[in-house]
Design an enzyme around this catalytic site. Structure first.
Site, PDB file in Angstrom:
ATOM      1  N   VAL A 166       1.103  -1.456   0.206  1.00  0.00           N
ATOM      2  CA  VAL A 166       0.196   0.227  -0.114  1.00  0.00           C
ATOM      3  C   VAL A 166       1.174   1.454   0.010  1.00  0.00           C
ATOM      4  O   VAL A 166       2.165   0.798   0.782  1.00  0.00           O
ATOM      5  CB  VAL A 166      -0.764  -0.327   1.323  1.00  0.00           C
ATOM      6  CG1 VAL A 166      -0.214   0.070   1.935  1.00  0.00           C
ATOM      7  CG2 VAL A 166      -1.898   1.075   1.435  1.00  0.00           C
ATOM      8  N   SER A 167       0.827   2.288  -0.473  1.00  0.00           N
ATOM      9  CA  SER A 167       1.791   3.422  -0.518  1.00  0.00           C
ATOM     10  C   SER A 167       0.695   4.671   0.289  1.00  0.00           C
ATOM     11  O   SER A 167      -0.836   4.544   0.088  1.00  0.00           O
ATOM     12  CB  SER A 167       1.315   3.931  -1.645  1.00  0.00           C
ATOM     13  OG  SER A 167      -0.114   4.410  -2.736  1.00  0.00           O
ATOM     14  N   THR A 168       1.365   6.172   0.374  1.00  0.00           N
ATOM     15  CA  THR A 168       0.231   6.515   1.657  1.00  0.00           C
ATOM     16  C   THR A 168      -0.863   7.513   0.750  1.00  0.00           C
ATOM     17  O   THR A 168      -1.372   7.551   1.293  1.00  0.00           O
ATOM     18  CB  THR A 168       1.374   7.481   1.099  1.00  0.00           C
ATOM     19  OG1 THR A 168       3.095   7.405   1.818  1.00  0.00           O
ATOM     20  CG2 THR A 168       1.544   8.935   2.087  1.00  0.00           C
TER      21      THR A 168
END
Length: 229
Positions: free
Chosen positions: A9-11
Site C-alpha cells: 500500500v502507498s501513502t
C-alpha cells in the site's frame, strides 16, 4: 505448493477501502487456504508500486528458493509499471517460479494462465515499440532545435526553453561547502537534500560540472557530444 504472499500500500492509498494491508493479508490468507497452498511468508511494503526499490519486495525475490509461486491480490499490488512487471515475469520464468493474481484469474501454473501471460507480453512489446516509434522523431527534432533531451547534468536544471542549464541552489551550496570543508565532509554534512548523505564521488562530479559551466564548457551541445560518444 509453497507460496510467498506480497501485499503493498502507498501513502495515497491508505484511506481507500480494500487497499489496507490488513485487508489484503486476510484475503490472501483465505485464498491460499482455499487452494490448499502453504503460505511460507507474507511480505509487505508501504512504498510506491512504480519502483522496485522496496525492501520487502527485494527480500522476497532474494528468498525465492523458499517458495514455488508468488501470490498477490491484484497485479497492481506488485507493480504499477508495466516494464518492471514484465521484467519480473521474465525473472520468475527463468527461475521456474509461478505468478498468481488472486482476483484476476492469472495463474501461470495453468495452461490458460500461461496463454494470458503470453498475450500480455505481446501487448507490452507492441506498446514499447509504438512508444519508440513516436519518441525517436521527436527526440531528433529536439536535438536539431538545440533542445536538451534527457536529464540535465548532476547539479543542474534546465532553463525554461530547455536550451541551456542553470546551477541548482543545492549544487551551489554543496560546492561552497566542499570548498570550505572538503568533498568527504561536504557529503556527510549535506543539509540540502533532506539530510541524505551525498557520496564523495557525487560531490566531485558536481564540483567538476560547476567549474565547466562557469568556464562556458558545459552546454547542451557539449553534453550531447559527450553522450554521443
Amino acid at each position: 505448493m509453497r507460496v510467498a504472499g506480497y501485499i503493498r500500500v502507498s501513502t495515497d492509498e491508505q484511506a481507500q477501502e480494500g487497499y489496507s494491508l490488513d485487508h489484503q493479508r486476510h484475503r490472501l490468507e483465505q485464498f491460499c487456504e482455499a487452494q490448499g497452498w502453504t503460505l511460507v511468508h507474507m511480505y509487505q511494503d508501504d512504498k510506491s508500486g512504480r519502483t522496485t526499490e522496496r525492501p520487502e519486495y527485494q527480500a522476497m525475490l532474494a528468498a525465492r528458493n523458499q517458495w514455488d509461486a508468488l501470490v498477490v491480490l491484484k497485479m497492481d499490488r506488485i507493480h504499477r509499471n508495466s516494464r518492471n512487471f514484465m521484467q519480473m515475469m521474465e525473472d520468475l520464468g527463468r527461475w521456474g517460479k509461478n505468478f498468481v493474481s488472486a482476483t484476476e484469474a492469472l495463474d501461470t501454473s495453468t495452461a490458460m494462465g500461461r496463454f494470458v501471460m503470453d498475450i500480455m507480453q505481446r501487448i507490452a512489446q507492441l506498446e514499447s515499440e509504438q512508444i519508440g516509434e513516436r519518441v525517436r522523431p521527436a527526440m531528433l527534432l529536439a536535438k536539431q532545435d538545440n533542445i536538451h533531451v534527457g536529464r540535465p547534468p548532476v547539479g543542474f536544471g534546465l532553463t525554461n526553453d530547455a536550451r541551456g542549464f542553470v546551477i541548482t541552489e543545492w549544487a551551489k551550496r554543496l560546492t561552497a561547502d566542499a570548498e570550505r570543508h572538503g568533498n568527504a565532509e561536504a557529503g556527510r554534512r549535506n543539509p540540502y537534500s533532506d539530510g541524505k548523505r551525498v557520496s564523495e564521488t557525487a560531490v566531485r562530479r558536481v564540483r567538476r560540472n560547476v567549474k565547466l559551466f562557469n568556464n562556458g564548457l558545459l552546454t547542451v551541445n557539449t553534453t550531447r557530444e559527450h553522450e554521443d560518444r
